[in-house]
Structures are given as C-alpha cells and as structure tokens.
Scaffold this motif. Structure first.
Motif, PDB file in Angstrom:
ATOM      1  N   ALA A 164       0.819  -1.209   0.000  1.00  0.00           N
ATOM      2  CA  ALA A 164       0.000   0.000   0.000  1.00  0.00           C
ATOM      3  C   ALA A 164       0.854   1.261   0.000  1.00  0.00           C
ATOM      4  CB  ALA A 164      -0.937  -0.007   1.208  1.00  0.00           C
ATOM      5  N   LEU A 165       1.976   1.226   0.703  1.00  0.00           N
ATOM      6  CA  LEU A 165       2.892   2.375   0.770  1.00  0.00           C
ATOM      7  C   LEU A 165       4.267   1.900   0.315  1.00  0.00           C
ATOM      8  CD1 LEU A 165       1.814   3.750   4.269  1.00  0.00           C
ATOM      9  CD2 LEU A 165       1.104   4.610   2.038  1.00  0.00           C
ATOM     10  N   THR A 166       4.734   2.457  -0.781  1.00  0.00           N
ATOM     11  CA  THR A 166       6.019   2.026  -1.327  1.00  0.00           C
ATOM     12  C   THR A 166       6.880   3.238  -1.647  1.00  0.00           C
ATOM     13  OG1 THR A 166       5.040   1.892  -3.547  1.00  0.00           O
ATOM     14  CG2 THR A 166       5.138  -0.146  -2.269  1.00  0.00           C
ATOM     15  N   ASN A 167       8.128   2.961  -1.993  1.00  0.00           N
ATOM     16  CA  ASN A 167       9.122   3.995  -2.246  1.00  0.00           C
ATOM     17  C   ASN A 167       8.899   4.598  -3.640  1.00  0.00           C
ATOM     18  OD1 ASN A 167      11.571   5.344  -2.954  1.00  0.00           O
ATOM     19  ND2 ASN A 167      12.688   4.109  -1.463  1.00  0.00           N
ATOM     20  N   LYS A 168       8.475   5.861  -3.692  1.00  0.00           N
ATOM     21  CA  LYS A 168       8.141   6.479  -4.979  1.00  0.00           C
ATOM     22  C   LYS A 168       9.373   6.652  -5.856  1.00  0.00           C
ATOM     23  CE  LYS A 168       4.707   9.426  -5.307  1.00  0.00           C
ATOM     24  NZ  LYS A 168       3.850  10.656  -5.271  1.00  0.00           N
ATOM     25  N   VAL A 169      10.521   6.907  -5.253  1.00  0.00           N
ATOM     26  CA  VAL A 169      11.753   7.081  -6.021  1.00  0.00           C
ATOM     27  C   VAL A 169      12.211   5.749  -6.627  1.00  0.00           C
ATOM     28  CG1 VAL A 169      14.205   7.685  -5.832  1.00  0.00           C
ATOM     29  CG2 VAL A 169      12.472   9.099  -4.697  1.00  0.00           C
ATOM     30  N   PHE A 170      11.979   4.664  -5.906  1.00  0.00           N
ATOM     31  CA  PHE A 170      12.400   3.331  -6.350  1.00  0.00           C
ATOM     32  C   PHE A 170      11.355   2.655  -7.244  1.00  0.00           C
ATOM     33  CE2 PHE A 170      12.391  -1.313  -5.270  1.00  0.00           C
ATOM     34  CZ  PHE A 170      13.602  -1.659  -5.864  1.00  0.00           C
ATOM     35  N   GLN A 171      10.167   3.233  -7.309  1.00  0.00           N
ATOM     36  CA  GLN A 171       9.029   2.589  -7.951  1.00  0.00           C
ATOM     37  C   GLN A 171       9.349   2.063  -9.355  1.00  0.00           C
ATOM     38  OE1 GLN A 171       5.567   5.132  -8.245  1.00  0.00           O
ATOM     39  NE2 GLN A 171       4.212   3.459  -7.671  1.00  0.00           N
ATOM     40  N   PHE A 172       9.069   0.771  -9.558  1.00  0.00           N
ATOM     41  CA  PHE A 172       9.219   0.085 -10.849  1.00  0.00           C
ATOM     42  C   PHE A 172      10.668   0.021 -11.348  1.00  0.00           C
ATOM     43  CE2 PHE A 172       4.967   2.357 -11.300  1.00  0.00           C
ATOM     44  CZ  PHE A 172       4.265   1.337 -10.683  1.00  0.00           C
ATOM     45  N   LYS A 173      11.637   0.191 -10.453  1.00  0.00           N
ATOM     46  CA  LYS A 173      13.046   0.173 -10.880  1.00  0.00           C
ATOM     47  C   LYS A 173      13.624  -1.248 -10.919  1.00  0.00           C
ATOM     48  CE  LYS A 173      13.972   4.658 -11.229  1.00  0.00           C
ATOM     49  NZ  LYS A 173      14.442   5.407 -10.056  1.00  0.00           N
ATOM     50  N   ALA A 174      13.266  -2.079  -9.935  1.00  0.00           N
ATOM     51  CA  ALA A 174      13.882  -3.410  -9.853  1.00  0.00           C
ATOM     52  C   ALA A 174      13.080  -4.287  -8.913  1.00  0.00           C
ATOM     53  CB  ALA A 174      15.323  -3.303  -9.360  1.00  0.00           C
ATOM     54  N   ARG A 175      13.329  -5.575  -8.984  1.00  0.00           N
ATOM     55  CA  ARG A 175      12.760  -6.532  -8.049  1.00  0.00           C
ATOM     56  C   ARG A 175      13.756  -6.799  -6.924  1.00  0.00           C
ATOM     57  NH1 ARG A 175       7.463  -6.929  -7.812  1.00  0.00           N
ATOM     58  NH2 ARG A 175       6.470  -7.707  -9.703  1.00  0.00           N
ATOM     59  N   PRO A 176      13.268  -7.111  -5.724  1.00  0.00           N
ATOM     60  CA  PRO A 176      14.181  -7.310  -4.591  1.00  0.00           C
ATOM     61  C   PRO A 176      15.267  -8.340  -4.849  1.00  0.00           C
ATOM     62  CG  PRO A 176      11.914  -7.197  -3.821  1.00  0.00           C
ATOM     63  CD  PRO A 176      11.849  -7.224  -5.313  1.00  0.00           C
ATOM     64  N   TRP A 177      14.919  -9.417  -5.577  1.00  0.00           N
ATOM     65  CA  TRP A 177      15.914 -10.465  -5.794  1.00  0.00           C
ATOM     66  C   TRP A 177      16.996 -10.057  -6.799  1.00  0.00           C
ATOM     67  CZ3 TRP A 177      10.627 -11.141  -6.701  1.00  0.00           C
ATOM     68  CH2 TRP A 177      10.221 -11.057  -8.036  1.00  0.00           C
ATOM     69  N   GLU A 178      16.826  -8.924  -7.449  1.00  0.00           N
ATOM     70  CA  GLU A 178      17.858  -8.416  -8.350  1.00  0.00           C
ATOM     71  C   GLU A 178      18.894  -7.569  -7.613  1.00  0.00           C
ATOM     72  OE1 GLU A 178      16.294  -7.094 -12.432  1.00  0.00           O
ATOM     73  OE2 GLU A 178      14.634  -6.659 -11.072  1.00  0.00           O
ATOM     74  N   LEU A 179      18.600  -7.226  -6.376  1.00  0.00           N
ATOM     75  CA  LEU A 179      19.404  -6.258  -5.646  1.00  0.00           C
ATOM     76  C   LEU A 179      20.435  -6.929  -4.745  1.00  0.00           C
ATOM     77  CD1 LEU A 179      16.521  -3.845  -4.576  1.00  0.00           C
ATOM     78  CD2 LEU A 179      18.013  -3.659  -6.574  1.00  0.00           C
ATOM     79  N   THR A 180      21.551  -6.239  -4.583  1.00  0.00           N
ATOM     80  CA  THR A 180      22.595  -6.656  -3.650  1.00  0.00           C
ATOM     81  C   THR A 180      22.662  -5.631  -2.526  1.00  0.00           C
ATOM     82  OG1 THR A 180      23.878  -7.670  -5.431  1.00  0.00           O
ATOM     83  CG2 THR A 180      25.043  -7.172  -3.385  1.00  0.00           C
ATOM     84  N   ALA A 181      22.679  -6.094  -1.293  1.00  0.00           N
ATOM     85  CA  ALA A 181      22.718  -5.193  -0.135  1.00  0.00           C
ATOM     86  C   ALA A 181      24.154  -4.957   0.302  1.00  0.00           C
ATOM     87  CB  ALA A 181      21.901  -5.770   1.014  1.00  0.00           C
ATOM     88  N   ARG A 182      24.495  -3.700   0.530  1.00  0.00           N
ATOM     89  CA  ARG A 182      25.815  -3.323   1.035  1.00  0.00           C
ATOM     90  C   ARG A 182      25.641  -2.478   2.292  1.00  0.00           C
ATOM     91  NH1 ARG A 182      27.443  -6.806  -1.726  1.00  0.00           N
ATOM     92  NH2 ARG A 182      28.817  -6.706  -3.547  1.00  0.00           N
ATOM     93  N   GLU A 183      26.384  -2.819   3.330  1.00  0.00           N
ATOM     94  CA  GLU A 183      26.293  -2.059   4.579  1.00  0.00           C
ATOM     95  C   GLU A 183      26.952  -0.701   4.412  1.00  0.00           C
ATOM     96  OE1 GLU A 183      27.859  -4.269   7.803  1.00  0.00           O
ATOM     97  OE2 GLU A 183      26.308  -5.822   7.724  1.00  0.00           O
ATOM     98  N   SER A 184      26.224   0.345   4.791  1.00  0.00           N
ATOM     99  CA  SER A 184      26.784   1.684   4.680  1.00  0.00           C
ATOM    100  C   SER A 184      26.258   2.550   5.815  1.00  0.00           C
ATOM    101  CB  SER A 184      26.446   2.294   3.307  1.00  0.00           C
ATOM    102  OG  SER A 184      27.203   3.472   3.075  1.00  0.00           O
ATOM    103  N   LEU A 185      26.495   3.853   5.697  1.00  0.00           N
ATOM    104  CA  LEU A 185      26.167   4.795   6.762  1.00  0.00           C
ATOM    105  C   LEU A 185      25.536   6.050   6.185  1.00  0.00           C
ATOM    106  CD1 LEU A 185      29.609   4.646   8.621  1.00  0.00           C
ATOM    107  CD2 LEU A 185      27.523   3.459   9.333  1.00  0.00           C
ATOM    108  N   GLY A 186      24.713   6.707   6.997  1.00  0.00           N
ATOM    109  CA  GLY A 186      24.253   8.042   6.653  1.00  0.00           C
ATOM    110  C   GLY A 186      25.393   9.026   6.859  1.00  0.00           C
ATOM    111  N   TYR A 187      25.563   9.944   5.913  1.00  0.00           N
ATOM    112  CA  TYR A 187      26.689  10.879   6.009  1.00  0.00           C
ATOM    113  C   TYR A 187      26.244  12.332   5.863  1.00  0.00           C
ATOM    114  CZ  TYR A 187      26.421  10.538   0.858  1.00  0.00           C
ATOM    115  OH  TYR A 187      25.992  10.542  -0.449  1.00  0.00           O
TER     116      TYR A 187
END
Length: 743
Positions: A213-236
């Motif tokens: 119901a509530l999703t990321n508008k910037v990310f919308q329709f860009k990719a599927r979760p299984w296509e993504l790789t997660a990398r640990e990072s920080l807010g800067y």
C-alpha cells in the motif's frame, strides 16, 4: 494456572510460560508474542510491530491458550505464570487461516506488478495460511489513492488496515498525519486533508507497511528485490551516522533502507539519508580529471592532472598553502590529508568550514550522554538548534523521552517546530543565548532532574557568538550536573578532529580572510559550503586551487585549477566516527562514475607524486594499519567582529540543502519541508522596516547583499532575522548583523 509460582527461582518481575511445550521466563506484563519472539517461535502477524503501540486489529496472531474458550491475540494477551500456549494447534491454525481468508477478500491480485512483491509480509504469510481458491465471488472494493508527497507512493486498495503507518506518524514521528476514515468495510487510511506528508521521517511508513500500500516512490518500478545486492553503509548527512543498507543493481544504488542498530538509529532512517542517493547521479558529477588552461577547462589524464596538482603544491609549500576539508570526509581521507599537509610543511589545515567563531579553539566532541540514553532523560535543554531538522533521529529520541514524562526546555532565536510539548522556552536574539543559559530558574529546573541532557546545536555552534555560548553551556553543565551534548558540525567532525585535520597555524576562517597562495579543497562545494561564502570565493579565486571534488559544479570550476574526481561515501570503503565516538564502517556499494577514484587512492597517488613520507602503502588495509590518532590542539583565533547596527542573523541550515549530494536529490528538493530562500522577521521589526508579508527585501552584510522574500512570524525573536543557509540566494549573508530595506 496456579496461584503459586511455577518456578520460585525466577526474578520477582518474571513469570514462567509454556509455548508449544517450551518452558521460558518472560517479564510480567509482556505479551505472548514477545515471549514467543524471544524464544524464536514464529507467530504470524501484520499489525504488531515491536516499536509501535499494540493495536490488535489484524487478528492474524490468534493462538490457543489453555483454559481460554476462544483463540487469543498473541500481541495483546499478557503472559501469566503457568500459562500454556499452543501456536500450531488445529484451533490456532484454523483461526489464522480464516483471518487470512478475510484479509484477501478485497486484496487485489497484482503481485506481479507490485513493488512490494518478493518482500511482502502478506505474500509470505498467504503461502502458509492462505487458500488456493477464494470462496468469495463479490466484487473487490477499490480505494482511491491520494498523493502524499514526492517520497511515498500509495496504492491504498492493497491496504489491510493494520494501522502501522498511522501509529508510526502518531507515536514515532509525532505528526499525526495519517488516520483511519469511515467505518466498517468502508474504512480507509489517509491524511484527512489530502496534503503531502511533512514529517522528516516519512519514508519509514514504507518499511512498516506489511503490504504494497505504501512504497518507495523514487524506487518505484526500478527493480525486483531479488535483483538487488545489499551493502552495509552509513548516513553521512549528519553526525548520527545512521546504519543503512544500500540496495544496488549492477553498481547502481537504487534505494536505501535502514539497518538495525539500537544504539544509533534503532530501525528508523531519516528521509535525508534514505533518498539522498539520487544525488549520486547528478548531471554535474565529476567523472574525469579536469585541468584549466588559460581560463578554459579540458579533460586530462590522471597522470597529467596529478602532475599539475603536485606542481601547485611544490610551488606553494609551507604557510602559503591552505588545506580545507568537508567535515563529512572519511577518517582514511582525513588521515592522508593530514599527512599531505605535513609533507607540504603547512599547519594550515582544517575541516571546521561551517563555523564563524573559533576564538576558543573549539573542536567537535562526543556526546556526554550517549544517544541511546537521551530517551531516558527527565530534563532536556535544547540550545541554538532546530533539532528536528538538524538531527531528525536524535529529535525522535527526545520525543521518546517526552512521552515518558521528560520536561523539554529550549533556548533559541527562533521558536522552531518540535513534535513534543515545550515546558519552557526562551526565544532571544543570538547574542543573548549565552546569557539565557545563566538564567537561575532554568538552572534550578536542571538541578532538580536526575538525568539531564543539554544539547547545543548548529545555530549556536556556527554563529558569531559560538565561543560565548559554548562557555555558558559548559558552565551550565558544571553547575547543574547536566550532560553536555554539543552536536558535531559535520558527519565526521569527531573523526577528523581525532585524525589531525586541525590547524597548528591558521584555522579555516583565518586562511580565507588572510588569503594563501594556494589551497587544497576536499569534498567542498565552494559556493554553498563555507560559513562566509563571499570571503571564501574571493580568497580561492585569487589563488591556485587543487579541488578533490565529487561534483564539477559551477562554483568549483570558477575557483579551481585542477579538479580530481573522487567517490562519495556510498561508492567507497571508509569509516566515519559519529557523535557517540563510534567508528563505523561503510562498504562500497555503488560504482564510481567515469574514471573517478576513491579519495584515498587519489591522495596516495598525489603523495607518491610528491615523494612524501607516509604514502608507501598499497591498499586500504595497509593505510588503516598505519593510522594512529593524532593529538592536535588548535590555537585560538580572533573572534569575528559583530559590531554595528541592524538585525542579528539567526542562520540555520535548510534540511534538504545541507550538502552537495542532498542538494542534488530531486525528490528531496520537491519535499514541502524544503522551502524557498526567504528572510523571516518578527512582526515588530517588519512594521518598523515597512515590510508586509511576501514583500521583497534587500539584506546587506559586510560580505555581500541578498534580495529575499520576507515572511513575518512572531516565532522569531525581536531584532532577529531568520535565514536558512544552503541556498545560492542566501549565500552572501554570513552570521552577524544585516541592514535591511525594501528592494
């Protein structure tokens, strides 16, 4: 359930419960679902979230409890001594399957096109508890969507009314922007007024929503979760250093999500950290080395650009060279900048580029009260800070303390918006902030507290009276027992202070007012990042400048002679030290643009070109192994002159104009919190100057003049004009005083 304790050896605040035959101890008053989670026993749920109040409105967690005739909601049933719970009995499973069937009656069958597909809680649980065929033939209901801003996309037909988002905006964000409308089968979640979300934490409703119901508008329709790789990072973008994951595909950062760390950001993320990755792909990103010949820019090879940079440093060694670094620069880069300055024989190196008054030789310090303890404070005093925009998640910790009964007092030049009630406020001109901390009544309030936090922010730290305010804050803390928490001015200001990016000669302000022959600027956008833009541009424009830059922006091109393109934090391996003194590691996620390189690699190559000591390592591990914290005590500089007449300037940083990357994130620039540049005056001052609301005024300081729209608000202290930095229109005005008149 016996009247006598089942296990008399337990602590007095615990009881014994049996879940699926497993005996365990659980705190009195806790719920069945909490005990089960602690034991690793899965119970399905939608509305329950361990950071939100219990709603018990989805009923997915129904379980069988011995001696109770009906299934009980595990999220809202307190444990009792001797209680026996069965989560996988026929009664439990039938209840859970029936609930799932009802939830799916109106849910649309659009998983193939839903952005939540692949990481949807409803999708996951329907596999275990759903039926393969629906018994309902009625038409599914449709709920109209509303536009709630540039960050969060809505598809409210998918909503299952778990109310997690409602509870988040009410309890955590404190803005009460979402709620339930209508009743029964017509119930729907919305904003009542149809306006965009204005909380600076709005992206977290995406994380708590268990469906699409509530999703990321910037990310919308860009990719599927299984296509993504997660990398640990920080807010800067602030000194908290929120933990996060970068989700990348083929080296492109497509979205950012929070990474749990209870000591830092819990499970939340500010919108500034969540959406700033858009700025990585700005049109003016520096992608190739550039050199200037006869006033014209051209692309160059790395060898040529480094040779030109080395020649500038050789020709301008010693006191003739100034080194200026952005306070978000990593520890590794800061260490190499300190070595480079040492090799060049200069003590003119500094990262305190936002600050006007360094007459007390102040440097960034860690919080005396760790962030995690702020929520336990019983008195909080906020001085010179728009805390909600400066450190959104520290502001949220203060709100949590307030909900537990803490009294919050503020001493500010502007009555900034907070999401908690203020027990006492002193709204005074910037020059009076230090005196307000000497107020005996305020000190008595602080003395009465057992756990008192004194938070000093950017309006105080970066203004022309900063030294006096810091001294008053220290005196206040000593007199009352308050824990002093000065907000570091920059994401890695604490780390850079520890790694020697501090002057043994001229500080940042001194080396710009008394211009040097050459400068190294690192990660800085010259037209917007300096405390005094006009004097900085004047000094840099007359000198030779080597710019290690993320962006080949107009102001960088105007002052630099060489531009060396370097990676931003999401693109490199680095460490940052946050306001609690925690050194945290970020891993490279996005690919470097063009032929840009990690900053430490470019510094190593330049050090090698100069034949300097300390640049013999070959990899990041070798660099890190040779880092030893440096003890540098910068000398005090002259206090800025604030004499004269006119309005005092209260300068705060616009929330989404705080650094070059944020300024280039289109979604954040479209957010309602990102207001146009303006000058806000008290009604008495506006009347005296003949200003009406919306009029255009001319504001002149010693460094320059700005023409700005005027807004009138009695939230501003008399004799003060409130201006937000980070805008080109307000850049000519530093802190201090301005003369105002009609344009």
């Amino acid at each position: 359930m016996s009247a006598q304790p089942v296990n008399p050896n337990l602590p007095p605040d615990h009881v014994t419960v049996f879940i699926d035959g497993v005996e365990m101890a659980a705190p009195k008053g806790s719920m069945i679902i909490q005990a089960a989670d602690k034991a690793g026993i899965p119970i399905p749920r939608f509305c329950y979230h361990d950071k939100l109040a219990i709603a018990a409105n989805c009923r997915m967690c129904l379980v069988e409890v011995e001696k109770m005739p009906k299934p009980a909601p595990a999220c809202a049933t307190p444990v009792m001594d001797g209680m026996k719970v069965i989560t996988r009995s026929e009664k439990s499973l039938k209840s859970q399957r029936n609930v799932m069937e009802f939830l799916l009656v109106n849910h649309p069958l659009d998983c193939p096109i839903c952005d939540q597909g692949g990481e949807c809680e409803l999708q996951d649980l329907s596999m275990g508890y759903g039926r393969s065929v629906s018994r309902f033939s009625e038409r599914k209901r449709v709920v109209p969507d509303e536009d709630i801003g540039p960050l969060v996309a809505t598809e409210m037909t998918r909503c299952i009314q778990c109310t997690r988002c409602v509870r988040f905006t009410a309890e955590i964000a404190g803005t009460y922007e979402l709620g339930g409308m209508y009743r029964g089968e017509n119930l729907q979640i919305g904003t009542f007024d149809g306006k965009p979300l204005t909380t600076e934490l709005s992206g977290n409703v995406i994380d708590v929503c268990p469906v699409g119901a509530l999703t990321n508008k910037v990310f919308q329709f860009k990719a599927r979760p299984w296509e993504l790789t997660a990398r640990e990072s920080l807010g800067y973008h602030d000194a908290l250093g929120s933990n996060l994951f970068l989700h990348t595909r083929r080296g492109d950062v497509l979205r950012t999500v929070p990474r749990d760390n209870e000591a830092v950001n819990e499970c939340w993320l500010s919108d500034r950290d969540r959406y700033s990755h858009q700025g990585l792909y700005a049109e003016d990103r520096a992608q190739r080395p550039l050199v200037k010949d006869n006033g014209e820019w051209r692309e160059a090879t790395w060898d040529e650009a480094l040779s030109r940079a080395a020649r500038i440093l050789r020709d301008n060694g010693g006191d003739n060279l100034g080194v200026l670094a952005h306070p978000a620069t990593s520890n590794e880069e800061g260490e190499l900048l300190a070595r480079l300055a040492q090799a060049a024989g200069t003590g003119n190196i500094d990262h305190r580029i936002f600050q006007h008054d360094l007459s007390d030789a102040a440097i960034a310090e860690t919080f005396a009260m760790p962030v995690v303890e702020i929520e336990k404070a019983d008195v909080v005093v906020i001085v010179g800070s728009n805390l909600r925009q400066e450190l959104p998640l520290v502001h949220q910790r203060v709100r949590k303390a307030w909900t537990r009964g803490a009294k919050v007092h503020v001493v500010n030049p502007v009555d900034f918006d907070f999401t908690f009630d203020i027990a006492g406020k002193r709204i005074v001109a910037p020059s009076q902030l230090a005196a307000a901390l000497s107020d005996e009544a305020l000190r008595e309030i602080a003395k009465a507290g057992n756990h008192v936090a004194l938070i000093v922010g950017a309006v105080a730290e970066n203004g022309p009276y900063a030294a006096a305010i810091r001294a008053a804050a220290k005196s206040f803390a000593q007199a009352t027992g308050a824990r002093l928490c000065r907000i570091p001015q920059g994401a890695n200001a604490v780390g850079l202070a520890r790694h020697g990016v501090l002057p043994s000669a001229r500080d940042a302000r001194a080396m710009l007012t008394d211009a040097r022959g050459a400068y190294v600027i690192y990660g800085i956008e010259p037209g917007l990042d300096f405390a005094d833009t006009e004097s900085a541009l004047r000094a840099l424009g007359a000198a030779q400048v080597v710019a290690f830059s993320h962006y080949a922006c107009r102001s960088t091109k105007a002052v630099a002679d060489v531009i060396l393109p370097i990676g931003l934090l999401p693109e490199v391996d680095a460490t940052l030290t946050n306001l609690d003194g925690l050194s945290q590691v970020a891993a490279a996620g996005g690919k470097l643009p063009g032929s840009a390189r990690a900053g430490w690699r470019v510094l190593r190559a330049l050090g090698g070109e100069l034949g300097a000591n300390g640049f013999e390592f070959t990899d990041l591990a070798g660099l890190r192994s040779g880092i030893v914290p440096r003890e540098v005590s910068p000398a005090a500089s002259l206090a800025p002159s604030v004499a004269g007449e006119g309005l005092e300037v209260a300068m705060s940083t616009a929330i989404y104009r705080s650094d070059a990357t944020v300024r280039r994130a289109p979604a954040l620039q479209s957010h309602p919190l990102n207001q146009e540049p303006r000058a806000v005056l008290n009604s008495k001052d506006a009347a005296a100057l003949g200003f009406s609301d919306g009029a255009v005024g001319k504001f002149s300081a010693g460094a320059g003049t700005a023409t700005l729209p005027v807004a009138i608000s009695d939230k501003v202290a008399p004799g003060t004009v409130w201006i937000e930095s980070g805008h080109g229109a307000t850049a000519p005005l530093g802190a201090g005083r301005v003369q105002a008149g009609r344009a």
